[in-house]
Design a protein around this motif. Structure first.
Motif, mmCIF file in Angstrom:
data_model
loop_
_atom_site.group_PDB
_atom_site.id
_atom_site.type_symbol
_atom_site.label_atom_id
_atom_site.label_comp_id
_atom_site.label_asym_id
_atom_site.label_seq_id
_atom_site.Cartn_x
_atom_site.Cartn_y
_atom_site.Cartn_z
ATOM 1 N N LYS A 677 0.857 -1.188 0.000
ATOM 2 C CA LYS A 677 0.000 0.000 0.000
ATOM 3 C C LYS A 677 0.895 1.239 0.000
ATOM 4 O O LYS A 677 1.764 1.385 0.853
ATOM 5 N N LEU A 678 0.648 2.120 -0.967
ATOM 6 C CA LEU A 678 1.455 3.328 -1.113
ATOM 7 C C LEU A 678 0.523 4.535 -1.139
ATOM 8 O O LEU A 678 -0.337 4.652 -2.009
ATOM 9 N N TRP A 679 0.688 5.418 -0.142
ATOM 10 C CA TRP A 679 -0.171 6.598 -0.022
ATOM 11 C C TRP A 679 0.633 7.851 -0.348
ATOM 12 O O TRP A 679 1.599 8.195 0.330
ATOM 13 N N LEU A 680 0.212 8.552 -1.412
ATOM 14 C CA LEU A 680 0.945 9.725 -1.899
ATOM 15 C C LEU A 680 0.045 10.959 -1.998
ATOM 16 O O LEU A 680 0.384 11.919 -2.683
ATOM 17 N N GLY A 681 -1.086 10.930 -1.307
ATOM 18 C CA GLY A 681 -2.042 12.033 -1.396
ATOM 19 C C GLY A 681 -1.523 13.327 -0.799
ATOM 20 O O GLY A 681 -0.512 13.356 -0.097
ATOM 21 N N GLU A 682 -2.228 14.418 -1.115
ATOM 22 C CA GLU A 682 -1.920 15.753 -0.595
ATOM 23 C C GLU A 682 -0.522 16.225 -0.974
ATOM 24 O O GLU A 682 0.111 17.004 -0.259
ATOM 25 N N ASN A 683 -0.015 15.723 -2.084
ATOM 26 C CA ASN A 683 1.214 16.222 -2.689
ATOM 27 C C ASN A 683 0.873 16.719 -4.094
ATOM 28 O O ASN A 683 -0.099 16.273 -4.701
ATOM 29 N N LEU A 706 -3.149 2.111 -3.962
ATOM 30 C CA LEU A 706 -2.474 3.373 -4.275
ATOM 31 C C LEU A 706 -3.398 4.532 -3.919
ATOM 32 O O LEU A 706 -4.554 4.565 -4.344
ATOM 33 N N GLY A 707 -2.881 5.480 -3.124
ATOM 34 C CA GLY A 707 -3.656 6.659 -2.752
ATOM 35 C C GLY A 707 -3.029 7.919 -3.318
ATOM 36 O O GLY A 707 -1.878 8.230 -3.025
ATOM 37 N N ILE A 708 -3.777 8.655 -4.140
ATOM 38 C CA ILE A 708 -3.282 9.900 -4.742
ATOM 39 C C ILE A 708 -4.339 10.988 -4.600
ATOM 40 O O ILE A 708 -4.492 11.850 -5.470
ATOM 41 N N GLY A 709 -5.089 10.964 -3.491
ATOM 42 C CA GLY A 709 -6.128 11.969 -3.266
ATOM 43 C C GLY A 709 -5.551 13.353 -3.037
ATOM 44 O O GLY A 709 -4.462 13.512 -2.495
ATOM 45 N N TRP A 710 -6.304 14.371 -3.462
ATOM 46 C CA TRP A 710 -5.914 15.775 -3.275
ATOM 47 C C TRP A 710 -4.477 16.033 -3.752
ATOM 48 O O TRP A 710 -3.686 16.674 -3.083
ATOM 49 N N GLY A 738 -10.765 14.191 -4.556
ATOM 50 C CA GLY A 738 -10.333 15.592 -4.476
ATOM 51 C C GLY A 738 -9.387 16.032 -5.565
ATOM 52 O O GLY A 738 -8.534 16.884 -5.320
ATOM 53 N N ASN A 739 -9.510 15.509 -6.788
ATOM 54 C CA ASN A 739 -8.623 15.886 -7.881
ATOM 55 C C ASN A 739 -9.383 16.575 -9.016
ATOM 56 O O ASN A 739 -10.496 17.062 -8.829
ATOM 57 N N ARG A 740 -8.766 16.589 -10.212
ATOM 58 C CA ARG A 740 -9.357 17.282 -11.368
ATOM 59 C C ARG A 740 -9.841 16.316 -12.436
ATOM 60 O O ARG A 740 -10.039 16.686 -13.597
ATOM 61 N N VAL A 741 -10.051 15.065 -12.061
ATOM 62 C CA VAL A 741 -10.423 14.035 -13.033
ATOM 63 C C VAL A 741 -11.869 14.245 -13.491
ATOM 64 O O VAL A 741 -12.759 14.483 -12.674
ATOM 65 N N SER A 742 -12.094 14.139 -14.792
ATOM 66 C CA SER A 742 -13.431 14.278 -15.359
ATOM 67 C C SER A 742 -13.977 12.896 -15.738
ATOM 68 O O SER A 742 -13.289 11.869 -15.623
ATOM 69 N N TYR A 743 -15.215 12.894 -16.220
ATOM 70 C CA TYR A 743 -15.821 11.632 -16.661
ATOM 71 C C TYR A 743 -14.993 11.009 -17.774
ATOM 72 O O TYR A 743 -14.798 9.784 -17.822
ATOM 73 N N LYS A 744 -14.450 11.852 -18.666
ATOM 74 C CA LYS A 744 -13.602 11.345 -19.736
ATOM 75 C C LYS A 744 -12.391 10.610 -19.177
ATOM 76 O O LYS A 744 -11.993 9.552 -19.684
ATOM 77 N N GLY A 745 -11.803 11.141 -18.102
ATOM 78 C CA GLY A 745 -10.667 10.470 -17.487
ATOM 79 C C GLY A 745 -11.037 9.134 -16.884
ATOM 80 O O GLY A 745 -10.286 8.155 -16.981
ATOM 81 N N LEU A 746 -12.230 9.062 -16.257
ATOM 82 C CA LEU A 746 -12.662 7.805 -15.641
ATOM 83 C C LEU A 746 -12.854 6.704 -16.679
ATOM 84 O O LEU A 746 -12.708 5.517 -16.369
ATOM 85 N N LEU A 747 -13.182 7.107 -17.903
ATOM 86 C CA LEU A 747 -13.384 6.105 -18.942
ATOM 87 C C LEU A 747 -12.131 5.275 -19.195
ATOM 88 O O LEU A 747 -12.218 4.127 -19.632
#
Length: 866
Positions: A677-683, A706-710, A738-747
């Motif tokens: 488990k690798l948490w890299l959020g808030e960076n 993998l955590g990349i929140g905010w 908490g990021n800038r991902v859109s629906y297009k990115g989720l696809l």
């Protein structure tokens, strides 16, 4: 003026105006001379030549003679300066025309105050000055960089260990518009809001007080800060001596009796007043400054802390400008809502480090050689960006030929060698005078003095004190010892009718080091205030003793214990060494199993430089949590030292909110490959950083979470990660809230869910264009809160982290989780989660001893009680 080649000749104008200029300038030739030097029209040699002239009129004539030799450009600058002075004088005359007698007296006091400030601050005693030697401020400039937003407030608590690497980064990345000069501190950055309250933050030894002195010197010489009529300078060291109600008028007059007749006028024109308060971190009431009661008049009596709080919050002298200096460790206690500008003082540049070496060694060949030695040692070079440390490193290098040949590897190594270098210098000086005195006797006497200094340092450190008074018993025990002045600075604090000598260690870290020496070599048991797994969670020392505990660990190591024994005659207690080694093994094991904050323990392990200790740490599950610390290269070194000595998978590595860079992740890549488990959020994870993470995902056989929140990632970065996930197909959970991902990115993740990605958490992203129907078949992708077991597990995980966090970190978490519309979450998991948080907050309030922290916790208690 005389026309020459189609232009007016300034040199000719000087010749024509010579007689009138002598009459006009004789009263202010000294201040004008300083301006010419600052603007590099005159050299320091020119200034000395002028000052040798007898009388002001002779000095003006000499200035005009020198200008005639320097040419047209110099003459033009001189006339421009003169014109500016004439305009200022005319403006002041017009403003005071209606009340001429009072205006004249006001101006007389103003000039007298400036002259006094100049005398008080005309030179600085620098770290390597000889007794009586003076260094003018014109030979030293302090660099400042604006800090973004509240960056200073989020800086890690033991500021010394992060600073050097941060300085390197700021030098490399800062744009020109972020650099400011001292004279621009109160200039509005954007023109929208006046700058009245400025907080200047900087680590111990970085030059905050030198900056203050330079500002006073420049103002006294009419060079800068001319938007103010008066600057009042106070130190918190002096304010600490006041133990009864007082008022602002009395505080000003304590050291400025010459202002008494005009003080009413000065305070009435508070928009022309700058108040500088130096050393907030040394204020004995620094934890209680967020006051609820105020004074509004300069003559209104109150406790010092109330007067200060009223001034900062604009209740007292609301139009006055205030500059506050502090070390980062204390600024969380400042009522920051009133601060208009946060400034980080940046210390030496690389060029200034080299210049310091040249001034210290006074031989360019030796200086270059020593600088090359430092440049090859990352630890020493990092420390040299702090002026006080630069001096310590130079002291060691000067004596290094007499010490152990091995280059320092840790902070403790550097300080032990510093102590030995100064003691050796003292012993050699004694040997010249007392040639026949037995060496053992001299060493024994020095060891006694070191113990007395250590006792003083330890006792006061435990009491959060950095200032000691001559009436103190531990200070009195050192009376008459010439060695004491090597490590203690003495100032005189003035009270009406009396004075008292005040002492402090030359540097806060020197006090922490001596305290650790005392603790290591005496028979007293190890103090309970060392960071334990339980007390750390409740913030009992709040980082206050981090460096002390690291020094203690390093001193109890075999190599430094042997050096202290040989050179100083102090031996570490063998039982204490064994007890400490068992403690650090036990605590590291527990912290790894609990996933609690571990960074300071890793530093303690690193200071030991004993691989067998790391190998003895055998947790059931290896969880390394270093979150919410702005990591420096030294921090990364400690983390890598430990993990490189461990074997097998790393269950969890938490680098949340550490300011981790692409370069740091690349350097740690072999370790990241071992993580489950690798948490890299808030960076701030840009595309370069995302590519490093993608490389890990492509190569790792272990990573499942993998955590990349905010972390400010968008569709482009997510696409790079999704392509990497397809290679090994090991990743099971991706948290990117908490990021800038859109629906297009989720696809880009659709073909990866539910295999291997069983869970993708994408709440708080840019999903305004999301069609709920299109995601209904994607059960693995979560874009809103639900009432299932996943969020119950999330709540348990967050609460577990809150339990093992300090109060500061707890407040940071509460700001986030109490902002997600608590009352809109009617799910059972949410009710349970917030009930647990409320009970934890109440427990922390009961144990909390800091007023401002209690207030913060009580605010969240009231929110959750609704």
């Amino acid at each position: 003026m005389v026309e020459k080649d189609g232009c007016y000749s300034c040199l000719a104008a000087l010749r024509v105006l010579r007689v009138s200029l002598v009459d006009e300038l004789e009263g202010r030739i000294n201040s004008l001379l300083e301006i010419l030097v600052n603007q590099e029209v005159f050299t320091r040699d020119d200034r000395e030549e002028v000052l040798c002239q007898l009388g002001p009129r002779a000095r003006v004539r000499n200035v005009l003679d020198i200008l005639a030799c320097k040419g047209e450009e110099a003459a033009e600058i001189f006339l421009s300066i003169r014109s500016h002075h004439q305009q200022e004088a005319q403006k002041q005359s017009e403003e005071g025309h209606t009340d001429q007698p009072q205006f004249v007296e006001y101006n007389k006091v103003k000039q007298k105050h400036k002259d006094l400030l100049t005398r008080r601050s005309e030179s600085m005693l620098f770290y390597n000055t000889r007794h009586g030697e003076k260094i003018p401020f014109s030979e030293h400039y302090v660099n400042l960089l604006l800090a973004d937003g509240h960056q200073c407030l989020e800086r890690k608590r033991h500021e010394v260990l992060t600073f050097g690497q941060k300085r390197l980064s700021m030098q490399q990345k800062s744009a020109v518009h972020r650099k400011i000069a001292p004279a621009e501190l109160f200039s509005s950055a954007n023109g929208n809001r006046p700058v009245k309250k400025v907080l200047v933050s900087g680590v111990a030894g970085i030059g905050k007080t030198i900056l203050v002195q330079k500002m006073l010197f420049d103002f006294g010489g009419n060079r800068d800060h001319l938007g103010f009529d008066f600057i009042i300078h106070m130190t918190f060291r002096d304010l600490n001596l006041i133990d009864k109600p007082t008022n602002f008028r009395e505080l000003v007059l304590r050291k400025n009796r010459h202002l008494s007749k005009e003080l009413d006028a000065i305070l009435a024109n508070d928009d022309k007043l700058l108040i500088i308060l130096d050393g907030f971190d040394e204020f004995r009431h620094y934890r209680s400054c967020d006051v609820d009661a105020f004074v509004t008049e300069p003559d209104e009596d109150a406790e010092v802390v109330v007067v200060f709080g009223s001034l900062m919050q604009g209740e007292l002298l609301p139009d006055a400008s205030v500059m506050l200096t502090s070390r980062p460790a204390a600024i969380n206690h400042i009522p920051v809502g009133c601060i208009d500008r946060f400034v980080l003082i940046a210390g030496f540049s690389l060029a200034e480090v080299q210049d310091f070496f040249l001034r210290y060694f006074q031989d360019s060949a030796i200086a270059d050689c020593m600088f090359a030695v430092v440049s090859a040692n990352e630890l020493m070079l990092t420390l040299c960006y702090i002026p006080a440390f630069c001096y310590i490193v130079c002291c060691i290098l000067k004596e290094s030929k007499h010490l152990c040949g091995e280059s320092p590897k840790t902070m403790t190594d550097i300080y032990v060698q510093y102590l030995v270098a100064l003691l050796r210098s003292h012993t050699q000086a004694r040997a010249e005078t007392f040639r026949h005195e037995q060496r053992a006797g001299a060493v024994q006497k020095l060891s006694d003095i070191v113990l007395k200094l250590g006792r003083l340092a330890f006792q006061k450190l435990m009491e959060h004190q950095t200032l000691f008074y001559s009436s103190d018993q531990d200070v009195a025990a050192l009376e008459g010892c010439s060695l004491v002045s090597t490590f203690l600075d003495k100032t005189v604090a003035q009270e009406p009718g009396c004075t008292e000598e005040v002492y402090s260690f030359a540097h806060l870290t020197v006090q922490e080091f001596f305290a650790a020496v005392y603790c290591a070599v005496t028979d007293d048991p190890l103090p309970d205030v060392l960071p334990h797994t339980s007390s750390r969670a409740e913030g009992s020392n709040n980082g206050h003793l981090d460096l002390f505990s690291r020094f203690l660990s390093g001193i109890l190591s075999e190599r430094n214990a042997n050096l202290l024994s040989r050179q100083v005659g102090l031996s570490c207690n063998k039982d204490k060494v064994d007890i400490y080694r068992q403690r650090i093994i036990s605590e590291l094991t527990t912290l790894c199993e609990n996933g609690a904050q571990i960074l300071n323990h890793l530093h303690c392990l690193f200071e030991q430089q004993d691989p067998s200790l790391a190998l003895a740490v055998q947790p059931k599950a290896l969880q390394v949590n270093v979150s919410d610390e702005t990591l420096s290269q030294m921090d990364y070194n400690a983390i890598k030292y430990f993990l490189n000595l461990t074997k097998g998978n790393i269950l969890e590595l938490d680098l949340t909110g550490t300011g981790v860079s692409c370069e740091a992740l690349r350097d740690m890549q072999p370790l990241l490959l071992r993580c489950n488990k690798l948490w890299l959020g808030e960076n701030n994870l840009n595309m370069d950083t995302a590519q490093v993470i993608a490389d890990v995902l492509r190569a790792s056989e272990s990573i499942t979470h993998l955590g990349i929140g905010w972390s400010d990632i968008g569709d482009e970065e997510l696409l790079a990660l999704s392509n990497a996930i397809r290679v090994k197909k090991r990743l099971q959970e991706l948290w990117m809230e908490g990021n800038r991902v859109s629906y297009k990115g989720l696809l880009s993740l659709r073909d990866l869910t539910p295999n291997p990605l069983k869970r993708v958490v994408a709440i708080w992203n840019d999903l305004t264009d999301t069609d709920p129907e299109s995601l209904c078949t994607q059960e693995s992708i979560t874009v809103s809160f639900t009432d299932d077991d996943m969020w119950a597990a999330w709540g348990e995980w967050v609460f577990k982290r809150c339990e093992v966090s300090s109060n500061d970190k707890l407040v940071t978490v509460l700001h986030k989780v109490c902002n997600i519309s608590v009352h809109c979450l009617e799910s059972q998991w949410a009710k349970t989660f917030y009930k647990q948080l409320l009970q934890l907050i109440k427990h922390r309030i009961e144990c909390c001893t800091e007023d401002d922290m209690c207030k913060k916790l009580k605010k969240f208690e009231s929110i959750l009680n609704l």
